[in-house]
Design an enzyme around this catalytic site. Structure first.
Site, PDB file in Angstrom:
ATOM      1  N   LYS A   9       6.297  41.946  99.406  1.00 20.25           N
ATOM      2  CA  LYS A   9       6.180  42.754  99.815  1.00 20.25           C
ATOM      3  C   LYS A   9       5.465  44.044 100.267  1.00 20.25           C
ATOM      4  O   LYS A   9       5.169  44.764 100.689  1.00 20.25           O
ATOM      5  CB  LYS A   9       7.578  42.915 100.461  1.00 20.25           C
ATOM      6  N   ARG A  84      17.623  48.802  99.359  1.00 20.35           N
ATOM      7  CA  ARG A  84      17.988  48.233  98.036  1.00 20.35           C
ATOM      8  C   ARG A  84      19.709  47.155  98.794  1.00 20.35           C
ATOM      9  O   ARG A  84      20.295  47.141  97.294  1.00 20.35           O
ATOM     10  CB  ARG A  84      17.777  48.738  96.888  1.00 20.35           C
ATOM     11  N   ARG A 123       1.280  39.558  88.220  1.00 22.87           N
ATOM     12  CA  ARG A 123       0.639  40.199  89.091  1.00 22.87           C
ATOM     13  C   ARG A 123      -0.147  41.840  87.947  1.00 22.87           C
ATOM     14  O   ARG A 123       0.847  41.214  87.005  1.00 22.87           O
ATOM     15  CB  ARG A 123       1.543  41.084  89.826  1.00 22.87           C
ATOM     16  N   ARG A 156       2.936  45.832  85.445  1.00 23.51           N
ATOM     17  CA  ARG A 156       3.649  46.812  85.933  1.00 23.51           C
ATOM     18  C   ARG A 156       4.481  46.422  84.707  1.00 23.51           C
ATOM     19  O   ARG A 156       4.879  45.272  83.781  1.00 23.51           O
ATOM     20  CB  ARG A 156       4.328  46.750  86.260  1.00 23.51           C
ATOM     21  N   ARG A 167      16.260  41.967  87.565  1.00 28.12           N
ATOM     22  CA  ARG A 167      15.715  41.885  89.025  1.00 28.12           C
ATOM     23  C   ARG A 167      16.409  41.310  89.974  1.00 28.12           C
ATOM     24  O   ARG A 167      17.114  41.584  90.490  1.00 28.12           O
ATOM     25  CB  ARG A 167      14.230  42.859  89.073  1.00 28.12           C
TER      26      ARG A 167
HETATM   27  P1  AMP Z   1       9.785  47.894  93.331  1.00 28.90           P
HETATM   28  O1  AMP Z   1       8.690  48.489  93.093  1.00 28.90           O
HETATM   29  O2  AMP Z   1      10.764  48.153  94.211  1.00 28.90           O
HETATM   30  O3  AMP Z   1       9.878  46.726  92.059  1.00 28.90           O
HETATM   31  O4  AMP Z   1      10.846  49.237  92.544  1.00 28.90           O
HETATM   32  C1  AMP Z   1      11.061  48.596  90.650  1.00 28.90           C
HETATM   33  C2  AMP Z   1      12.139  49.512  90.441  1.00 28.90           C
HETATM   34  O5  AMP Z   1      12.156  50.745  91.161  1.00 28.90           O
HETATM   35  C3  AMP Z   1      13.111  48.957  90.757  1.00 28.90           C
HETATM   36  O6  AMP Z   1      13.167  47.711  89.861  1.00 28.90           O
HETATM   37  C4  AMP Z   1      14.350  50.102  90.722  1.00 28.90           C
HETATM   38  O7  AMP Z   1      14.824  50.472  89.385  1.00 28.90           O
HETATM   39  C5  AMP Z   1      13.357  50.866  91.390  1.00 28.90           C
HETATM   40  N1  AMP Z   1      14.071  51.136  92.606  1.00 28.90           N
HETATM   41  C6  AMP Z   1      12.798  50.889  93.686  1.00 28.90           C
HETATM   42  N2  AMP Z   1      13.820  51.060  94.720  1.00 28.90           N
HETATM   43  C7  AMP Z   1      14.744  51.221  94.544  1.00 28.90           C
HETATM   44  C8  AMP Z   1      15.522  51.126  95.378  1.00 28.90           C
HETATM   45  N3  AMP Z   1      15.702  51.361  97.088  1.00 28.90           N
HETATM   46  N4  AMP Z   1      17.441  51.648  94.997  1.00 28.90           N
HETATM   47  C9  AMP Z   1      17.321  51.798  93.734  1.00 28.90           C
HETATM   48  N5  AMP Z   1      16.747  51.651  92.460  1.00 28.90           N
HETATM   49  C10 AMP Z   1      15.318  51.205  93.060  1.00 28.90           C
END
Ligand code: AMP
Length: 210
Positions: A9, A84, A123, A156, A167
């Site tokens: 995404k 989320r 990734r 990452r 996750r």
């Molecule tokens: P992502 O890059 O979207 O996979 O996000 C990486 C991490 O950031 C997630 O595993 C959460 O720890 C935190 N995170 C990102 N977006 C949110 C959100 N909308 N609500 C809560 N935690 C978030």
């Protein structure tokens, strides 16, 4: 953009933002930037990102609403990784309606679980410019170096198997209910995230103009 971690995404959100000339607003990118800046926000969110848990709703909502209030978001934006949880989705709905606007589409990028783990472990991303690669399906031209800015590519920190598993569990429990939430509002469009990056982007563009 909705979808499990590793659905692609972020890649799609970036492409779409470029094509539509609107900002790409990624809560994960905002949190990672705060971590690398060692800001107060970075200190507040680090333990959640390390474990693959959600940052508390009130903090996340404040951060994203702050970003959406900036001038460049006035004519639209692509949201990636937010909301989320149902609490976040309700807060977003309230925030947008106060500004007499609303979401027009919610794109759900769907991918099976086996592919997700495969993708996340392959990734690599550029710490400098944020470009994302996959060493198997979308490798950079020079191994380990970003095609865009030449900086080093890294995995990452939360793309390790234990955190990935967490996750995915968090996604099922907290985020998947949003499919019903937005389905009821008639906003949800599901695309097959297993196809080539460009083919998925074309499908999303078709959905947006349809
Ligand atoms: P992502 O890059 O979207 O996979 O996000 C990486 C991490 O950031 C997630 O595993 C959460 O720890 C935190 N995170 C990102 N977006 C949110 C959100 N909308 N609500 C809560 N935690 C978030």
């Amino acid at each position: 953009m909705l979808g499990p971690p590793g659905a692609g995404k972020g890649t799609q959100a970036k492409l779409l933002a470029e094509r539509l000339q609107v900002p790409h607003v990624s809560s994960g990118d905002i949190f990672r930037a705060a971590l690398s800046d060692r800001s107060l926000l970075g200190q507040q969110v680090s333990r959640y990102l390390e474990r693959g848990e959600l940052v508390p709703d009130d903090l996340t909502i404040a951060v994203v609403e702050g970003r959406l209030s900036e001038k460049d978001c006035e004519n639209g934006f692509i949201l990636d990784g937010f909301p989320r949880s149902v609490v976040q989705a309700e807060a977003l709905e309230g925030f947008l309606s106060e500004r007499r606007t609303e979401l027009t589409h919610v794109i759900n990028v769907q991918v099976g679980e086996r592919r997700i783990v495969e993708r996340l472990t392959a990734r690599r991303s550029c710490r400098q410019c944020g470009a994302v690669y996959n060493v198997l399906s979308r490798p950079p031209e020079r191994a380990g170096k970003c095609d865009v800015c030449g900086a080093e590519l890294l995995s990452r920190e939360d793309d390790n198997e234990e955190t990935i598993r967490n996750r995915l569990r968090v996604y099922e429990e907290e985020t998947e209910p949003l499919l019903t939430f937005y389905g009821h509002r008639g906003l949800l469009v599901t695309v097959d995230g297993d196809k080539q990056v460009e083919a998925i982007a074309d499908e999303i563009i078709r959905c947006l103009s349809g």
